[in-house]
Design a protein around this motif. Structure first.
Motif, short mmCIF file in Angstrom:
data_model
loop_
_atom_site.label_atom_id
_atom_site.label_comp_id
_atom_site.label_asym_id
_atom_site.label_seq_id
_atom_site.Cartn_x
_atom_site.Cartn_y
_atom_site.Cartn_z
N VAL A 13 0.83 -1.20 0.00
CA VAL A 13 0.00 0.00 0.00
C VAL A 13 0.87 1.25 0.00
N CYS A 16 2.30 1.88 -3.44
CA CYS A 16 1.37 1.76 -4.56
C CYS A 16 1.33 3.03 -5.41
N CYS A 22 -2.94 8.66 -5.67
CA CYS A 22 -1.85 8.82 -4.70
C CYS A 22 -1.07 10.13 -4.89
N LYS A 28 -1.78 7.66 2.82
CA LYS A 28 -2.55 6.47 2.45
C LYS A 28 -3.36 6.06 3.68
N VAL A 85 -11.02 2.11 -1.78
CA VAL A 85 -9.74 2.73 -2.19
C VAL A 85 -9.03 3.25 -0.95
N LYS A 86 -7.71 3.23 -1.01
CA LYS A 86 -6.89 3.59 0.14
C LYS A 86 -6.39 5.03 0.09
N GLU A 99 -10.13 3.32 -10.62
CA GLU A 99 -9.45 3.49 -9.34
C GLU A 99 -9.77 2.34 -8.39
N CYS A 103 -7.16 -0.65 -6.88
CA CYS A 103 -6.99 -0.86 -5.44
C CYS A 103 -7.47 -2.24 -4.99
N HIS A 106 -5.24 -4.64 -3.00
CA HIS A 106 -5.05 -4.38 -1.57
C HIS A 106 -6.21 -4.95 -0.75
#
Length: 199
Positions: A13, A16, A22, A28, A85-86, A99, A103, A106
């Motif tokens: 993560v 990423c 990002c 994150k 999503v992170k 998106e 993700c 993860h």
């Protein structure tokens, strides 16, 4: 293939770059909570407060989620909470399908590591990405689906309840259904804290 561990997940993560989200964030937000919990909550994505703190569900919606859990006597620190999503989408918009797909690796790793018995999908973005792309939360909320031994239920995202308090009654029914499912599966006593109050 390397062994799947939390250390590998955290590194994955942190490093990423699979989508542009990002590029404009402070932190994150991988998720947090009890990594041995049988109960997992999946939301949409981090908001501004979550981006600032690097923790999931710590803003106004997160505070309401904590109250929702307390209403069925579940301490928040005994469940695991994360998002589709992170990284925070700009202006808290809904993550795009691209998106969310980027993700997914993860989320799959998280779910594999936690091995939850029950997953609550908070809002339509979580429900569409985990259960069915065509799902409508107003029609499907509160309905249980079992996949590979995991029971899943979509319900309203806490932010939707903040925007429309009239939905709280239905959300309360879903939380009682969650409690009943945990009791049915013999999981509730391990998570239980005691006392009862309405949302």
């Amino acid at each position: 293939m390397p062994e799947i561990t939390w250390e590998l997940f955290d590194k994955q993560v942190a490093e990423c770059r699979l989508c542009p989200l990002c590029q404009h964030i402070l932190h994150k937000v991988p998720g947090q909570g009890d990594r041995q919990s049988p109960l997992m909550f999946i939301g949409e994505g981090p908001g501004q407060t979550e981006d600032e703190e690097g923790l999931a569900f710590v803003g106004a919606a997160g505070q309401l989620l904590t109250k929702m859990l307390e209403a069925i006597q579940l301490p928040r620190d005994r469940v695991y909470i994360c998002n589709i999503v992170k990284c925070r989408p700009p202006h808290n918009r809904v993550p795009t399908p691209e998106e969310a797909e980027a993700c997914r690796i993860h989320l799959r790793m998280q779910t594999w590591l936690i091995r939850p018995k029950v997953i609550v999908l908070l809002g339509s973005t979580a429900a569409r990405n985990v259960l069915d792309p065509e799902i409508r939360i107003t029609r499907e909320r509160g309905k249980w689906t079992e996949r590979k031994g995991v029971w899943m239920m979509p319900t309203y995202h806490p932010s939707a309840l903040l925007r429309d308090p009239d939905k709280k009654k239905e959300a309360w029914e879903d939380m009682k259904s969650l409690r009943n499912k945990l009791i049915e599966l013999g999981l509730y006593q391990d998570l239980y804290s005691g006392g009862e109050k309405e949302l």
